[in-house]
Design a protein around this motif. Structure first.
Motif, PDB file in Angstrom:
ATOM      1  N   ALA A  86       0.825  -1.209   0.000  1.00  0.00           N
ATOM      2  CA  ALA A  86       0.000   0.000   0.000  1.00  0.00           C
ATOM      3  C   ALA A  86       0.858   1.258   0.000  1.00  0.00           C
ATOM      4  CB  ALA A  86      -0.933  -0.013   1.208  1.00  0.00           C
ATOM      5  N   LEU A 121      -5.083   6.338  -3.723  1.00  0.00           N
ATOM      6  CA  LEU A 121      -5.721   5.661  -2.594  1.00  0.00           C
ATOM      7  C   LEU A 121      -6.663   4.559  -3.069  1.00  0.00           C
ATOM      8  CD1 LEU A 121      -6.461   8.735  -0.303  1.00  0.00           C
ATOM      9  CD2 LEU A 121      -4.944   6.826   0.245  1.00  0.00           C
ATOM     10  N   GLY A 125      -6.295   0.734  -2.274  1.00  0.00           N
ATOM     11  CA  GLY A 125      -7.434   0.130  -1.594  1.00  0.00           C
ATOM     12  C   GLY A 125      -7.944  -1.101  -2.310  1.00  0.00           C
ATOM     13  N   SER A 128      -5.484  -3.895  -1.627  1.00  0.00           N
ATOM     14  CA  SER A 128      -5.561  -4.376  -0.244  1.00  0.00           C
ATOM     15  C   SER A 128      -6.798  -5.238  -0.016  1.00  0.00           C
ATOM     16  CB  SER A 128      -5.563  -3.189   0.728  1.00  0.00           C
ATOM     17  OG  SER A 128      -4.392  -2.420   0.608  1.00  0.00           O
ATOM     18  N   LEU A 161      -5.369  -0.606   3.962  1.00  0.00           N
ATOM     19  CA  LEU A 161      -6.025   0.693   3.833  1.00  0.00           C
ATOM     20  C   LEU A 161      -5.422   1.724   4.789  1.00  0.00           C
ATOM     21  CD1 LEU A 161      -9.743  -0.475   3.517  1.00  0.00           C
ATOM     22  CD2 LEU A 161      -8.277   0.408   1.697  1.00  0.00           C
TER      23      LEU A 161
END
Length: 519
Positions: A86, A121, A125, A128, A161
């Motif tokens: 991430a 993001l 996300g 993940s 996240l």
């Protein structure tokens, strides 16, 4: 922007998601073969519950459960891997795009101010959540309880996240992608250390660590679902902070401004090595502080494994035949120092890939326009990869020896013993530096694959034995050839061959670098 990010990372993220998602299922499948009965599982609980082992992997929340044993073994590793995935993804598609100037070109079109950050993001996300979903489905495929499988997958997804949000904040603070990555990875490392301290000692430390929250979900052991709210709430706050900070800075700038340098360099900066020291010193000093803390924590927990009172007669007899508590402490220290070698190897890769970073950013060409030679410049950076690695291992070993020696009244003996046991890890890490240098010279676009080599070494160490991998696969990791000091006998031959291999790879890379075009 999301489609572009997924297009660019389609291979990289697919590999990350598959590795992270498949590990829990393969680990559970192997444990089913190793411990077919509840009695066999309970026999292992006495060792696992020792504070020293808890500091490394966390507590085992339920005895006699394959799922709980799998969570104990693999969840910390999964959190670290998904956190790294991430962090690297968000930095790559936000700060790196700004640093290279590509985002400014995209912003000339119809692109909102927050679109790049949102896309980064969302990409992290999706990856993940995908990793958590694959992990859940894999565990269900091994007939593990559904609630525990969902809990473990949720812990993986929410951890990713959260660290994506941390990376988003770090990307707003500094103008450099390397600095932003270092900040975010430092948060990940601090969260792991807090969890380790809390699980082995004062419990409150685990409750101030996001990694500790994910562990306290207690997958396969009376799940505490409310801990997910803690991770979700903190991730939401971090994302909000990232957007707020993003709106208060200029494109390409960071909130922490870089200090302007003098118009003319000092005499001490008029050499490639001096410039390399200026560029590497912040990273090296930060790592030195971190490794001193790391070594002190893990060395300080070693005494507990020798003092453990095992109620299981079979395990107590086994330990006695292995050499008693002293042998177990040595085995523990050998395992901890093996992990330390891999952790320090992350610095080795960072320092080595500075070569490619300087070239890609366009800062190499002006230097080569002077009397600076290519190989001279490259060696100045590789020196910090080699010497810095040895220095970090020495600090970790000395700190561990001081902490352990002060507990047993043998500071001098244990300090020297663990110092040597840590330094033997250096040649294996140097091989990764050699791989990075070879890729930089031969195929600079693929220099980032050095990180993949480190991840593979980590996987072999963590689950190679559990999965029953072929010996030739295990031997492909340079860390498999390092003597497991202080318990094992010292042999110099493997260390010599590892050093020769590292030197050969670096030489091949430098030779190719002399002949190829810059850029």
């Amino acid at each position: 922007m999301v489609r572009l990010a997924l297009r660019l990372d389609r291979v990289r993220l697919s590999v990350w998601v598959l590795i992270i998602g498949v590990l829990p299922a393969t680990t559970a499948a192997q444990y089913l073969d190793l411990y077919p009965t509840r009695e066999a599982l309970e026999q292992v609980t006495g060792v696992i519950s020792n504070p020293s082992l808890v500091a490394i992997n966390g507590p085992l929340f339920a005895a006699g459960s394959i799922g709980a044993l799998t969570a104990w073994k693999i969840l910390v590793t999964e959190i670290i891997l998904v956190g790294l995935m991430a962090i690297l993804t968000v930095i790559r598609h936000s700060r790196t795009e700004e640093e290279t100037g590509r985002l400014e070109l995209l912003s000339a079109g119809v692109l909102g101010r927050y679109a790049p950050l949102t896309a980064a993001l969302l990409t992290a996300g999706v990856a993940s959540v995908g990793a958590g979903l694959v992990a859940t489905l894999g565990l269900l495929g091994t007939d593990q309880p559904a609630a525990g499988a969902v809990a473990l997958g949720a812990a993986i997804a929410l951890s990713g996240l959260f660290f994506a949000a941390v990376a988003a904040v770090a990307a707003q603070l500094t103008e450099s992608a390397r600095s932003a990555t270092a900040i975010a990875v430092s948060v990940l490392g601090a969260a792991y250390l807090l969890r380790a301290v809390g699980d082995a000692g004062p419990t409150w430390a685990s409750w101030v660590s996001p990694v500790g929250w994910a562990m306290r979900l207690r997958a396969f052991a009376d799940e505490q679902w409310w801990t997910l709210a803690l991770l979700a709430a903190l991730a939401t706050i971090a994302v909000g902070a990232a957007y707020l900070l993003n709106g208060r800075r200029d494109l390409g700038a960071g909130l922490v401004p870089q200090r302007p340098g003098p118009a003319q360099a000092e005499p001490a900066l008029r050499s490639p090595f001096a410039l390399a020291w200026r560029l590497h010193r912040g990273l090296l000093i930060g790592w030195l502080i971190g490794m001193a803390v790391w070594g002190g924590v893990l060395g300080g927990s070693a005494k507990g494994i020798g003092d453990a009172k095992l109620d299981n007669a079979k395990i107590a007899d086994l330990l006695s035949r292995l050499g008693g508590s002293a042998a177990i402490v040595d085995a523990y220290l050998g395992a901890v120092l093996g992990i330390t070698g891999l952790v320090v190897a992350a610095y080795t890769v960072q320092a080595t890939l500075r070569l490619r970073g300087e070239e890609a950013a366009g800062r190499l060409e002006p230097l080569l326009a002077t009397r600076t030679r290519r190989v001279q410049w490259a060696l100045s950076h590789l020196a910090f990869a080699v010497v810095g690695t040895a220095l970090l291992l020495a600090v970790a070993g000395a700190a561990g020896g001081l902490a352990y020696g002060s507990q047993i009244g043998d500071v001098g003996g244990q300090t020297w013993a663990l110092l040597g046991a840590a330094l033997v890890q250096a040649p294996a890490a140097w091989v990764l530096a050699g791989i990075g240098a070879a890729l930089f010279g031969l195929a600079p676009r693929f220099a980032g694959l050095t990180w993949a080599a480190l991840v593979l070494c980590l996987l072999v160490l963590e689950i190679g034995e559990i999965l029953g991998l072929s010996q030739w696969i295990v031997d492909a990791s340079p860390f498999a050839h390092v003597p497991k000091l202080p318990g094992a006998a010292f042999t110099a031959a493997p260390l010599l061959w590892l050093t020769v291999a590292a030197a050969g790879l670096a030489t091949a890379g430098l030779t190719a670098f002399r002949r190829r075009d810059i850029g």
